[in-house]
Design a protein around this motif. Structure first.
Motif, PDB file in Angstrom:
ATOM      1  N   ARG A  75     -13.398 -14.252   1.636  1.00  0.00           N
ATOM      2  CA  ARG A  75     -13.492 -14.512   2.825  1.00  0.00           C
ATOM      3  C   ARG A  75     -12.219 -13.821   4.046  1.00  0.00           C
ATOM      4  N   HIS A  76     -11.258 -13.441   3.340  1.00  0.00           N
ATOM      5  CA  HIS A  76     -10.183 -12.578   4.187  1.00  0.00           C
ATOM      6  C   HIS A  76     -11.075 -11.270   4.010  1.00  0.00           C
ATOM      7  N   LYS A  79     -13.020 -10.376   6.471  1.00  0.00           N
ATOM      8  CA  LYS A  79     -13.016 -10.408   8.044  1.00  0.00           C
ATOM      9  C   LYS A  79     -12.132  -8.747   8.069  1.00  0.00           C
ATOM     10  N   LYS A  81     -13.222  -5.709   7.419  1.00  0.00           N
ATOM     11  CA  LYS A  81     -14.525  -5.000   6.901  1.00  0.00           C
ATOM     12  C   LYS A  81     -14.640  -4.002   8.581  1.00  0.00           C
ATOM     13  N   GLU A  83     -11.899  -3.543  10.384  1.00  0.00           N
ATOM     14  CA  GLU A  83     -11.032  -2.909  10.559  1.00  0.00           C
ATOM     15  C   GLU A  83     -10.399  -1.101  10.451  1.00  0.00           C
TER      16      GLU A  83
END
Length: 661
Positions: A75-76, A79, A81, A83
């Motif tokens: 999940r991290h 999130k 993607k 960046e």
């Protein structure tokens, strides 16, 4: 029994998975078993690769992507993607993930692998500067991260990928569209152009490359505190190997390769090795030690103006030796490399394949000019030999202009009556670096190491230097002469062990006003050879000659009016020892410095050779000439004995009538 069997299978399965997961990410990508990429395990890892890829197309570095992820970690990553921080081509990042996806697609042609691969390719194309270089990180970050980065082969890895795609080699299973391939081809050409522009010029001569360059000025730049502007042995090697892989290279690429190879030869470190020191299974020190059997080393960092190696701690202060820096940087950084050896090993074949280019039509077949700058008929000596007439009726004169000719030269037995006429002994240099262990062709490997091999009769060479640059690595011949009636004047022959090999039963050779240097047995062979007014220079405490004169041959090696000199510290040199039982060697009117041992001659631990050899001297001078102290089985000639030691008697009138080219 059934439960026991299931238990065994379970354990084996866990062990197999552990074998994979214990490997590094890079090791998994480059493993040879292509079929593994079709496994369930590989597909699970591929899912990780897709998760780590950012929307911009690239990947972060130094991540063990194959390690199993928890749901929270997944999940991290989702999130992250969007960046763009820390996306890079450094340490193999992005290019190695693209290779993994290609191997996956070959076994499991899922569109998601192809899409991710092409996103990575678009990232690489977008990251390139207009001048052709690539930054270490993209999007750009301040500091050295924006420099053109050759360090750790970052830019070379990108160009290798582009080359495989543009050449349509099939190495990558994913083929971009025609439009993208046009961009790939243009990006590759711009990248090579950047490489050529950044090759460092030292005192007007092309050398190697630095690890990074300023993205605006294209000048050498600093990276981390201990990575100062410098010439790099490691990074330069991979750049040259890339250039050598290009089919039909341009003159500029050829010139870059040739000069880089010459630079590698100049800056290599011989007789040294790296010793790692361990304590409790941990590396605690690294030392540079003497080792005459070690293969050559190259420094990672060299001064831009004089190629002198230097070392740095995190304080950024240059040190002259590895021993002067702290343990953390000493042990934790690769200060030396052997990668340039691959360049040198492959250069001869590359040169043979790519350097056969005449600069103009050969107008006069008996007068040929070789010039490195392209102003002659050929740029390489071997090409001039290939173009020479076989068994000509008149002499073929090959004029060789000043320059360093990094090549193995072979004058074939059908190339008779050939003359090498150098422009000057000091600046017309033929050199190569083959040696016994490098050739690895069995017990007779020595005879394959020659820089120049002459097999055509009636050969003449004047005003040039022939050198074997392998160093103190054992047998390494500079010049082999296996032909009859060969004449050398004002030539320098430079090497260590086995510098000059004069062979051929009944063959006769003449060296006049030449300089010959070496360490052990550096003048050896079976031919009749006259050395007149030559300088014979010893570089080690060892033996000058090792004749193998046939039993019934009247003359072996004859030195007349020569000067025997030595390097500083050399003080125990023998005039000769018998390579074969009937060796003949004579010194007449020679000056012998004090490095010559009083006993003069050695029997090579063969008592029988003392009665079969003929070792003699006559009216020599100098501190090294001690006739009363010579071994009793050698000879001091008298006036009547030396009457036969004339040029005509030794070499024959047929030889002496044809000395002029």
């Amino acid at each position: 029994m059934k439960l026991h069997f299931i238990y065994i299978i379970t354990i084996l399965s866990l062990n197999i998975q552990a074998q994979v997961l214990d490997k590094s990410w890079r090791a998994i990508i480059y493993q040879k078993e292509d079929a593994w990429f079709g496994s369930r395990e590989a597909q699970d890892i591929a899912d990780n690769v897709l998760l780590y890829q950012r929307d911009i197309g690239g990947w972060p570095k130094n991540v063990q992507i194959h390690k199993k992820l928890s749901d929270k970690e997944k999940r991290h990553l989702l999130k992250l993607k969007k960046e763009t921080n820390n996306i890079t081509i450094d340490n193999g990042a992005t290019t190695q993930e693209m290779l993994f996806l290609s191997k996956m697609y070959r076994q499991v042609p899922n569109i998601k692998y192809k899409t991710a691969f092409l996103q990575g390719l678009n990232y690489i194309l977008e990251a390139q500067y207009d001048h052709g270089g690539w930054p270490q990180f993209y999007p750009l970050r301040s500091g050295y991260y924006s420099h053109i980065t050759y360090n750790d082969d970052a830019m070379v890895n990108v160009l290798k990928l582009l080359k495989e795609l543009k050449d349509d080699t099939g190495f990558y299973a994913i083929k971009p569209s025609g439009e993208t391939l046009q961009k790939v081809n243009k990006a590759f050409e711009k990248g090579i152009d950047c490489i050529l522009k950044t090759q460092y010029v030292q005192n007007g001569v092309l050398t190697g490359w630095c690890a990074q360059y300023d993205e605006h000025t294209l000048l050498p730049a600093k990276a981390r505190s201990y990575e100062l502007p410098s010439l790099s042995g490691k990074e330069s090697a991979q750049i040259v190997l890339l250039l050598m892989s290009i089919e039909n290279p341009s003159p500029a690429i050829k010139d870059a390769i040739i000069h880089a190879v010459e630079w590698f030869e100049r800056v290599k470190i011989t007789g040294k090795n790296i010793k790692h020191v361990y304590a409790n299974g941990k590396r605690v020190d690294k030392k540079l030690i003497s080792d005459n059997n070690a293969s050559p080393l190259w420094a990672r960092f060299m001064e831009l103006d004089n190629n002198k190696p230097f070392f740095c701690d995190r304080d950024g202060i240059k040190k002259e030796t590895l021993a002067e820096i702290g343990q953390e940087r000493k042990v934790g950084y690769a200060w030396y490399t052997r990668e340039p050896q691959e360049v040198l090993d492959k250069y001869a074949l590359w040169n043979l394949k790519n350097s056969k280019s005449k600069t103009r039509d050969l107008n006069e077949e008996y007068n040929i000019t070789v010039a490195k700058d392209g102003t002659g008929d050929f740029v390489n000596i071997q090409d001039a030999i290939y173009a020479s007439k076989a068994f000509p009726y008149q002499r073929v004169i090959i004029h060789i202009k000043n320059g360093v000719y990094q090549e193995k030269v072979h004058v074939f037995d059908w190339n008779t009556k050939v003359s090498f006429m150098g422009e000057s002994r000091e600046k017309t240099i033929i050199r190569f670096n083959d040696f016994f262990k490098k050739m690895d062709l069995g017990r007779n490997s020595t005879f394959h190491t020659s820089t120049v091999l002459v097999e055509g009769n009636d050969f003449i060479a004047k005003n040039l230097t022939i050198e074997n640059t392998a160093g103190e690595v054992g047998q390494a011949i500079a010049l082999s002469v296996n032909a009859n009636r060969c004449y050398f004047e004002n030539c320098a022959l430079i090497g260590f062990q086995d510098t000059l090999y004069c062979t051929g039963e009944g063959y006769k050779h003449y060296f006049k006003n030449c300089y010959i240097e070496g360490s052990t047995d550096f003048i050896f062979g079976e031919a009749t050879v006259l050395f007149q007014n030559c300088i014979i220079h010893s570089k080690a405490n060892s033996y000058i000659t090792a004749a193998s004169t046939p039993k019934d041959q009247l003359f072996g090696f004859v030195f007349i009016n020569c000067s025997l000199t030595a390097s500083t510290g050399v003080s125990e040199v023998y005039l000769g020892r018998p390579w074969r039982m009937y060796a003949k060697t004579v010194f007449i009117g020679c000056e012998m410095k004090n490095h010559i041992k009083p006993e003069g001659w050695h029997n090579w631990s063969n008592k029988d050779a003392e009665t079969s050899t003929f070792y003699a001297e006559y009216k020599c001078i100098g501190e090294g000439y001690k006739p009363d102290d010579r071994v009793p089985w050698s000879h001091q000639l008298n006036t009547s004995d030396v009457e036969i030691y004339t040029v005509e008697h030794i070499l024959g009138t047929e030889f002496t009538q044809d000395l002029k080219p």
